[in-house]
Motif scaffolding. Structure first.
Motif, PDB file in Angstrom:
ATOM      1  N   PRO A   1     -17.239  -7.322 -12.548  1.00 21.15           N
ATOM      2  CA  PRO A   1     -16.366  -6.414 -13.312  1.00 21.15           C
ATOM      3  C   PRO A   1     -16.941  -6.077 -14.685  1.00 21.15           C
ATOM      4  CG  PRO A   1     -15.075  -8.183 -12.335  1.00 21.15           C
ATOM      5  CD  PRO A   1     -16.514  -8.555 -12.158  1.00 21.15           C
ATOM      6  N   ILE A   2     -17.570  -7.061 -15.324  1.00 23.56           N
ATOM      7  CA  ILE A   2     -18.191  -6.802 -16.630  1.00 23.56           C
ATOM      8  C   ILE A   2     -19.364  -5.843 -16.458  1.00 23.56           C
ATOM      9  CG2 ILE A   2     -19.521  -7.826 -18.502  1.00 23.56           C
ATOM     10  CD1 ILE A   2     -16.789  -8.738 -18.847  1.00 23.56           C
TER      11      ILE A   2
ATOM     12  N   LEU B   1     -19.747  -3.645 -14.169  1.00 22.77           N
ATOM     13  CA  LEU B   1     -19.186  -2.325 -13.880  1.00 22.77           C
ATOM     14  C   LEU B   1     -18.698  -1.663 -15.171  1.00 22.77           C
ATOM     15  CD1 LEU B   1     -18.100  -0.116 -12.165  1.00 22.77           C
ATOM     16  CD2 LEU B   1     -16.195  -1.575 -11.496  1.00 22.77           C
TER      17      LEU B   1
ATOM     18  N   ASP C   1     -35.681 -10.945 -16.353  1.00 18.49           N
ATOM     19  CA  ASP C   1     -36.944 -10.601 -17.011  1.00 18.49           C
ATOM     20  C   ASP C   1     -38.047 -10.362 -15.990  1.00 18.49           C
ATOM     21  OD1 ASP C   1     -35.650 -10.914 -19.347  1.00 18.49           O
ATOM     22  OD2 ASP C   1     -36.651 -12.771 -19.959  1.00 18.49           O
TER      23      ASP C   1
ATOM     24  N   HIS D   1     -33.099  -3.269 -18.741  1.00 15.48           N
ATOM     25  CA  HIS D   1     -33.649  -4.484 -19.352  1.00 15.48           C
ATOM     26  C   HIS D   1     -32.536  -5.486 -19.636  1.00 15.48           C
ATOM     27  CE1 HIS D   1     -37.831  -3.187 -20.241  1.00 15.48           C
ATOM     28  NE2 HIS D   1     -38.014  -4.484 -20.342  1.00 15.48           N
ATOM     29  N   GLY D   2     -31.378  -4.941 -19.959  1.00 12.31           N
ATOM     30  CA  GLY D   2     -30.254  -5.803 -20.325  1.00 12.31           C
ATOM     31  C   GLY D   2     -29.639  -6.549 -19.155  1.00 12.31           C
ATOM     32  N   VAL D   3     -29.644  -5.914 -17.969  1.00 10.87           N
ATOM     33  CA  VAL D   3     -28.939  -6.535 -16.848  1.00 10.87           C
ATOM     34  C   VAL D   3     -29.868  -7.155 -15.802  1.00 10.87           C
ATOM     35  CG1 VAL D   3     -26.941  -5.015 -17.108  1.00 10.87           C
ATOM     36  CG2 VAL D   3     -28.770  -4.375 -15.516  1.00 10.87           C
TER      37      VAL D   3
ATOM     38  N   ARG E   1     -29.277 -10.480 -13.642  1.00  9.61           N
ATOM     39  CA  ARG E   1     -28.912 -11.675 -14.391  1.00  9.61           C
ATOM     40  C   ARG E   1     -27.463 -12.030 -14.047  1.00  9.61           C
ATOM     41  NH1 ARG E   1     -28.734 -12.243 -19.501  1.00  9.61           N
ATOM     42  NH2 ARG E   1     -28.156 -10.141 -20.111  1.00  9.61           N
ATOM     43  N   PRO E   2     -27.047 -13.268 -14.282  1.00  7.56           N
ATOM     44  CA  PRO E   2     -25.688 -13.665 -13.879  1.00  7.56           C
ATOM     45  C   PRO E   2     -24.624 -13.074 -14.787  1.00  7.56           C
ATOM     46  CG  PRO E   2     -26.797 -15.474 -15.002  1.00  7.56           C
ATOM     47  CD  PRO E   2     -27.813 -14.375 -14.859  1.00  7.56           C
ATOM     48  N   ILE E   3     -24.208 -11.863 -14.456  1.00  2.31           N
ATOM     49  CA  ILE E   3     -23.145 -11.181 -15.198  1.00  2.31           C
ATOM     50  C   ILE E   3     -22.017 -10.914 -14.202  1.00  2.31           C
ATOM     51  CG2 ILE E   3     -22.534  -9.110 -16.505  1.00  2.31           C
ATOM     52  CD1 ILE E   3     -25.605  -8.815 -17.090  1.00  2.31           C
ATOM     53  N   PRO E   4     -20.781 -11.245 -14.537  1.00  6.81           N
ATOM     54  CA  PRO E   4     -19.680 -10.984 -13.605  1.00  6.81           C
ATOM     55  C   PRO E   4     -19.653  -9.507 -13.221  1.00  6.81           C
ATOM     56  CG  PRO E   4     -18.918 -12.287 -15.485  1.00  6.81           C
ATOM     57  CD  PRO E   4     -20.315 -11.844 -15.800  1.00  6.81           C
TER      58      PRO E   4
END
Lengths: 212, 212
Positions: free
Chosen positions: A152-153, A155, A199, A194-196, A147-150
């Motif tokens: 650094p976040i 990590l 789906d 599931h979080g990163v 999913r679109p997560i930066p």
DNA sequence: CCTACCGATCGGTAGG
DNA sequence: CCTACCGATCGGTAGG
């Protein structure tokens, strides 16, 4: 434990560091005396000062030798996996395993935070951060599973996954209900994945393995 | 801070506990002397022994007064929300906020783990566990939003979410890159919610709020 | 690496 | 006889 073919001076130095390490873990920095260290290392108190200029210098040597750099980073770097999922599962298991083996790392961290107000954490982080970032980057670039997560976040969240498990383990290890422990790490990794992951991108092998 | 209309004896006792608390956080247990505590409390060293029989008894009183029970549990118990998502977002924010206010709780925990080998953690856990379980149970029962995760594991993972954020905050607060800090808590909660909720059950308001 | 010590400070207690 | 606290000092130990 300590190689026998070392020069006498280096042997003694390692003996001091090892003894200090054990004592610091058991009693903390201020709770450990130079006399205790000397006795455990089999020398006189003043003999220590031929190798270290102060008690704090011993602590720094202990910190350097039992650095997460030396323990946990290799566990992360050696993680394998063709998919993001496989890589993260493997990395998380390796890291938790390496900490459970040398349970001292967390205690050293706590001593640092409490008795030195985290003075030495900064340089530790500076050494580790680029290497961890590189490893994670290598395994996430060009993938469409996340999913679109930066980065650094992502990590930080992964390091957080590690702490979420080991801290709850440490805190409630003693009389934690059995149903809080069974396959907990697998569940934790599963929740994180599931979080990163997007789906539907999560494979089944991990959870099936965990519940079987 | 300390009520003025208290009997003299109780006032002094609170003064000692408060002084000891500040010093323990700054220097650890063994790094704090009875003389420092006495000076900070404005009495003689021997005066302390009219209230406490030993230095360790002071630590226990500090631990009791600055218990997570008194700080973090109310933050969890007061969490609101019509959906599991709203409740967890609210609870997580409240808990992190309450820890940031009284930053001492984590340090007390570390002191306990290092200098007392976690002796007093057990009873602390026994007091808190049923109440936390009750709160989480109240907000999850009869819901169909959650993936099939055992409640104790879910609870442990939620406590872990708390630690994942505050430990990474504590460790890398100083020179963490800015992109590792921006909206980090919102991202953390988001990852956790994606992790525990059934696909598609996650609302949009949380993330939009975070990225805007 | 030792014996022999130092100035100071440790946690805890005496009588009043 | 009580609670609260004092100045002075106990036997030992701290880092050096």
């Amino acid at each position: 434990m300590i190689p026998e073919n070392l020069p006498k001076g280096e042997r003694t130095q390692l003996e001091i560091i090892g003894a200090a390490h054990r004592l610091f873990l058991a009693n903390g920095y201020h709770g450990t005396s130079m006399r205790q260290i000397a006795e455990a290392a089999g020398i006189a108190v003043s003999g220590i000062y031929n190798h270290f200029n102060s008690k704090e210098e011993i602590f720094l040597a202990v910190l350097k030798q039992y650095h997460p750099y030396v323990r946990i980073l290799p566990a992360l770097a050696s993680a394998q996996g063709d998919t993001v999922e496989a890589f993260l599962r493997n990395a998380a298991r390796n890291m938790v395993e390496s900490v459970e083996e040398s349970s001292g790392f967390l205690n050293l961290l706590f001593i640092e935070l409490v008795e030195f107000n985290g003075q030495h954490i900064s340089s530790l982080f500076e050494e580790i951060y680029p290497q961890v970032l590189e490893v994670v980057h290598r395994f996430t670039q060009g993938r469409d599973e996340l999913r679109p997560i930066p980065l650094p976040i992502l990590l930080r969240a992964f390091i957080g996954l590690f702490f979420s498990y080991v801290m709850t383990e440490l805190l409630i290890r003693r009389q934690m209900p059995a149903d809080m422990q069974e396959n907990a790490l697998d569940y934790f990794i599963d929740i994180f994945l599931h979080g990163v992951l997007i789906d539907g991108r999560l494979g089944q092998e991990g959870r099936q393995e965990a519940v079987s």
